[in-house]
Enzyme design. Structure first.
Site, mmCIF file in Angstrom:
data_model
loop_
_atom_site.group_PDB
_atom_site.id
_atom_site.type_symbol
_atom_site.label_atom_id
_atom_site.label_comp_id
_atom_site.label_asym_id
_atom_site.label_seq_id
_atom_site.Cartn_x
_atom_site.Cartn_y
_atom_site.Cartn_z
ATOM 1 N N HIS A 11 64.387 49.841 49.088
ATOM 2 C CA HIS A 11 64.029 48.485 49.925
ATOM 3 C C HIS A 11 64.577 48.698 51.042
ATOM 4 C CE1 HIS A 11 68.214 47.244 49.474
ATOM 5 N NE2 HIS A 11 67.950 47.609 47.988
ATOM 6 N N GLU A 85 67.627 47.149 39.989
ATOM 7 C CA GLU A 85 68.953 47.794 40.438
ATOM 8 C C GLU A 85 69.813 47.971 38.948
ATOM 9 O OE1 GLU A 85 71.045 50.314 41.262
ATOM 10 O OE2 GLU A 85 71.098 49.770 43.501
#
Length: 215
Positions: A11, A85
């Site tokens: 990201h 994550e």
């Protein structure tokens, strides 16, 4: 089964990236720099082979990045929480320095990449995190055989994928970069799993490449 070409992309930048604050499963959005990085990435990917499908973590920092690319390329976008994550439990929202000062012995286990260490408060061990990531990517790759699949995810996930593609263990020190919106290229086949094609391509972030006055 034909191989799957994978673009694995972290990201864009967040305010917590700048502050070196542990994000984990907390839903932190992109900052202005992150949005610009995603826009530059989208323009760069338009000049390469078409992307057949995009799959993103459901956390907004990855999903925002993915949507900018999907809007530019027209590739269909889906969401998969398996690309999240690693969960760091009670450590989320703190810096490593804060954690190290409060719990030095546990911080040392994290620093040494102890595969069995579980962050307090419901976090994931490296072993369980690796299992989640590799299973998720294997399923997605098999579903997109013969296609180019872009995965929008997080630094820890990309660390797992690099190790899987190169045969490195969880405890080996990291010597490779995992930059925001860097393009990492992998190939997946059912027989060989993941292999590394290219890593940490950030040419789209170079100002000279994007200087429209010279175009």
């Amino acid at each position: 089964m034909e191989p799957t070409r994978i673009l694995a992309i972290r990201h864009g930048e967040t305010a917590w990236n700048v502050d070196t604050r542990i994000q984990g499963h907390l839903d932190i959005p992109l900052n202005a720099t992150g949005r610009e990085q995603a826009s530059r990435l989208a323009r760069a990917l338009l000049g390469h082979a078409p992307i057949d499908a995009i799959c993103s973590s459901d956390l907004s920092r990855a999903l925002q990045t993915a949507r900018i690319v999907a809007d530019a390329t027209g590739a269909p976008l889906s969401v998969n929480a398996g690309l999240r994550e690693r969960c760091f439990g009670d450590l989320q929202g703190h810096t490593f320095a804060e954690f190290s000062a409060a719990a030095p012995q546990q911080a040392e286990r994290w620093r040494r990449r102890d595969p069995d260490w579980v962050p307090p408060g419901g976090g994931e061990s490296l072993l369980s995190f690796r299992e989640r990531v590799t299973q998720t990517v294997q399923v997605l790759a098999a579903q997109n055989a013969g296609k180019t699949l872009a995965l929008f995810t997080h630094g820890g996930v990309l660390d797992v994928l690099y190790r899987a593609a190169t045969g490195l263990g969880l405890e080996d020190a990291r010597t490779w970069q995992i930059g925001n919106t860097a393009v990492n290229r992998l190939l997946w086949t059912p027989d060989s799993g993941l292999t590394l094609v290219g890593w940490a391509d950030t040419t789209h972030l170079e100002d000279e490449w994007l200087d429209e006055s010279t175009a």
